[in-house]
Design a protein around this motif. Sequence first.
Motif, PDB file in Angstrom:
ATOM      1  N   GLU A 174       0.815  -1.211   0.000  1.00  0.00           N
ATOM      2  CA  GLU A 174       0.000   0.000   0.000  1.00  0.00           C
ATOM      3  C   GLU A 174       0.857   1.273   0.000  1.00  0.00           C
ATOM      4  O   GLU A 174       0.365   2.350  -0.330  1.00  0.00           O
ATOM      5  CB  GLU A 174      -0.940  -0.009   1.201  1.00  0.00           C
ATOM      6  CG  GLU A 174      -1.982  -1.115   1.138  1.00  0.00           C
ATOM      7  CD  GLU A 174      -2.836  -1.204   2.403  1.00  0.00           C
ATOM      8  OE1 GLU A 174      -2.701  -0.306   3.264  1.00  0.00           O
ATOM      9  OE2 GLU A 174      -3.612  -2.167   2.533  1.00  0.00           O
ATOM     10  N   HIS A 175       2.141   1.162   0.383  1.00  0.00           N
ATOM     11  CA  HIS A 175       3.004   2.333   0.412  1.00  0.00           C
ATOM     12  C   HIS A 175       3.244   2.882  -0.988  1.00  0.00           C
ATOM     13  O   HIS A 175       3.090   4.079  -1.230  1.00  0.00           O
ATOM     14  CB  HIS A 175       4.358   1.995   1.048  1.00  0.00           C
ATOM     15  CG  HIS A 175       4.274   1.549   2.470  1.00  0.00           C
ATOM     16  ND1 HIS A 175       3.261   1.929   3.316  1.00  0.00           N
ATOM     17  CD2 HIS A 175       5.093   0.753   3.210  1.00  0.00           C
ATOM     18  CE1 HIS A 175       3.448   1.390   4.511  1.00  0.00           C
ATOM     19  NE2 HIS A 175       4.554   0.666   4.465  1.00  0.00           N
ATOM     20  N   GLU A 176       3.660   2.023  -1.918  1.00  0.00           N
ATOM     21  CA  GLU A 176       4.069   2.482  -3.247  1.00  0.00           C
ATOM     22  C   GLU A 176       3.410   1.707  -4.382  1.00  0.00           C
ATOM     23  O   GLU A 176       3.077   2.271  -5.419  1.00  0.00           O
ATOM     24  CB  GLU A 176       5.593   2.353  -3.405  1.00  0.00           C
ATOM     25  CG  GLU A 176       6.408   3.190  -2.435  1.00  0.00           C
ATOM     26  CD  GLU A 176       6.519   4.650  -2.853  1.00  0.00           C
ATOM     27  OE1 GLU A 176       6.054   4.990  -3.954  1.00  0.00           O
ATOM     28  OE2 GLU A 176       7.069   5.436  -2.067  1.00  0.00           O
ATOM     29  N   ILE A 177       3.237   0.401  -4.196  1.00  0.00           N
ATOM     30  CA  ILE A 177       2.805  -0.455  -5.302  1.00  0.00           C
ATOM     31  C   ILE A 177       1.341  -0.234  -5.663  1.00  0.00           C
ATOM     32  O   ILE A 177       0.996  -0.098  -6.844  1.00  0.00           O
ATOM     33  CB  ILE A 177       3.076  -1.933  -4.963  1.00  0.00           C
ATOM     34  CG1 ILE A 177       4.584  -2.142  -4.755  1.00  0.00           C
ATOM     35  CG2 ILE A 177       2.545  -2.848  -6.044  1.00  0.00           C
ATOM     36  CD1 ILE A 177       4.961  -3.504  -4.221  1.00  0.00           C
ATOM     37  N   VAL A 178       0.465  -0.180  -4.668  1.00  0.00           N
ATOM     38  CA  VAL A 178      -0.948   0.069  -4.964  1.00  0.00           C
ATOM     39  C   VAL A 178      -1.137   1.429  -5.638  1.00  0.00           C
ATOM     40  O   VAL A 178      -1.841   1.524  -6.659  1.00  0.00           O
ATOM     41  CB  VAL A 178      -1.816  -0.050  -3.694  1.00  0.00           C
ATOM     42  CG1 VAL A 178      -3.251   0.395  -3.979  1.00  0.00           C
ATOM     43  CG2 VAL A 178      -1.812  -1.481  -3.168  1.00  0.00           C
ATOM     44  N   PRO A 179      -0.522   2.512  -5.125  1.00  0.00           N
ATOM     45  CA  PRO A 179      -0.658   3.793  -5.825  1.00  0.00           C
ATOM     46  C   PRO A 179      -0.146   3.751  -7.260  1.00  0.00           C
ATOM     47  O   PRO A 179      -0.737   4.371  -8.150  1.00  0.00           O
ATOM     48  CB  PRO A 179       0.176   4.750  -4.963  1.00  0.00           C
ATOM     49  CG  PRO A 179       0.138   4.160  -3.598  1.00  0.00           C
ATOM     50  CD  PRO A 179       0.161   2.672  -3.826  1.00  0.00           C
ATOM     51  N   ALA A 180       0.938   3.020  -7.499  1.00  0.00           N
ATOM     52  CA  ALA A 180       1.470   2.908  -8.861  1.00  0.00           C
ATOM     53  C   ALA A 180       0.461   2.222  -9.777  1.00  0.00           C
ATOM     54  O   ALA A 180       0.275   2.628 -10.931  1.00  0.00           O
ATOM     55  CB  ALA A 180       2.789   2.145  -8.854  1.00  0.00           C
ATOM     56  N   CYS A 181      -0.180   1.173  -9.282  1.00  0.00           N
ATOM     57  CA  CYS A 181      -1.173   0.461 -10.096  1.00  0.00           C
ATOM     58  C   CYS A 181      -2.427   1.304 -10.317  1.00  0.00           C
ATOM     59  O   CYS A 181      -2.993   1.313 -11.412  1.00  0.00           O
ATOM     60  CB  CYS A 181      -1.523  -0.868  -9.430  1.00  0.00           C
ATOM     61  SG  CYS A 181      -0.197  -2.090  -9.510  1.00  0.00           S
ATOM     62  N   LEU A 182      -2.864   2.013  -9.281  1.00  0.00           N
ATOM     63  CA  LEU A 182      -4.016   2.896  -9.438  1.00  0.00           C
ATOM     64  C   LEU A 182      -3.717   3.977 -10.475  1.00  0.00           C
ATOM     65  O   LEU A 182      -4.567   4.304 -11.309  1.00  0.00           O
ATOM     66  CB  LEU A 182      -4.371   3.531  -8.094  1.00  0.00           C
ATOM     67  CG  LEU A 182      -5.055   2.620  -7.069  1.00  0.00           C
ATOM     68  CD1 LEU A 182      -5.107   3.301  -5.704  1.00  0.00           C
ATOM     69  CD2 LEU A 182      -6.470   2.250  -7.526  1.00  0.00           C
ATOM     70  N   ASP A 183      -2.510   4.531 -10.431  1.00  0.00           N
ATOM     71  CA  ASP A 183      -2.117   5.572 -11.374  1.00  0.00           C
ATOM     72  C   ASP A 183      -2.130   5.057 -12.810  1.00  0.00           C
ATOM     73  O   ASP A 183      -2.499   5.776 -13.739  1.00  0.00           O
ATOM     74  CB  ASP A 183      -0.724   6.088 -11.012  1.00  0.00           C
ATOM     75  CG  ASP A 183      -0.254   7.190 -11.942  1.00  0.00           C
ATOM     76  OD1 ASP A 183      -0.872   8.271 -11.946  1.00  0.00           O
ATOM     77  OD2 ASP A 183       0.732   6.966 -12.679  1.00  0.00           O
ATOM     78  N   ALA A 184      -1.745   3.793 -12.983  1.00  0.00           N
ATOM     79  CA  ALA A 184      -1.668   3.208 -14.326  1.00  0.00           C
ATOM     80  C   ALA A 184      -2.969   2.545 -14.761  1.00  0.00           C
ATOM     81  O   ALA A 184      -3.071   2.092 -15.904  1.00  0.00           O
ATOM     82  CB  ALA A 184      -0.536   2.178 -14.369  1.00  0.00           C
TER      83      ALA A 184
END
Length: 343
Positions: free
Chosen positions: A189-199
């Motif tokens: 949830e720190h970095e990976i989820v935001p990266a996927c949401l962004d993409a």
Amino acid sequence: MEYRKLGNSGTIVTSYCLGTMTFGAEADETTSHLILDDYVEAGGNFIDTANVYSLGVSEEIVGRWLKARPEAASQVVLATKGRFPMGAGPNDIGLSRKHLNRALEDSLRRLGVEQIDLYQMHAWDALTPIEETLRFLDDAVSAGKIAYYGFSNYLGWQVTKAVHVAKANHWSAPVTLQPQYNLLVRDIEHEIVPACLDAGMGLLPWSPLGGGWLAGKYQRDVMPSGATRLGENPNRGMESFGPRNAQERTWQIIDAVAEIAKDRGASAAQVALAWVEARPAVTSVILGARTREQLADNLGASKVKLSAEETDKLTRISMPQMSDYPYGERGVSQRFRKMEGGR
């Protein structure tokens, strides 16, 4: 089960996916075919495997099931993976064009299909240029050998780099990421989820029950035994049980799951799965059942919809540990939120 889009594609999959890592290892072919039958009969349409699972045996088992049930096979969305070693040679591993070309052809042969719906890179390869991997995948899409591609076990920056390299070169974009995600392991949830949401990529969580911990199989300070993964593998049990058992957070989460399950008349596994299924960006949760009974219980999670209060309780008590910098209360991200008026 709910229907959801496979990430940013137009293909529709069920919110619970059948993982087949146990096929050919912990489940023989007869049992594996019965598990597949039960899953499809329950309305599931998404099957995930990998070439490295039992060194190709899992794909072969799935392939023979698909051949024996053409009507069901026509409705299934099929996913597999490549990257890990399938031989002893220096090019029998990785995400190079040479290795992936052979790996993909072998997976197509074992599965007995002309096209794989979702082909996933099983892990990052630091030796191969990302451009080489992405160009191969775009070529495979153009050739009709795969419909889409995704990643597994990638970090946030790796996801973002791949997305932008593909976009810059006008290549097909990734649609999903398959990470470990459960109430005990939420660091993505720190970095990976935001990266996927962004993409716009969908998450396909593996190990949603934390290796059986969230199913209530283990007891505090009692070494696992019997018909559990840790109990049947003493070496693995010694390595993984001790550290997790020693964390008070582990037992607080397990107790909270058990309490909600008791109040609802559901199993602990169903409650834990329902929490993961409802998380942002999650497309489909991967179920790794070894028996038909386990699958039946897990599929019961599709009928469990946690209340806002229950969700909040589980989310708060399982909050991952964060250092003050950059994620904590005194970290940069918190300062920026306060400066922006809490946005």
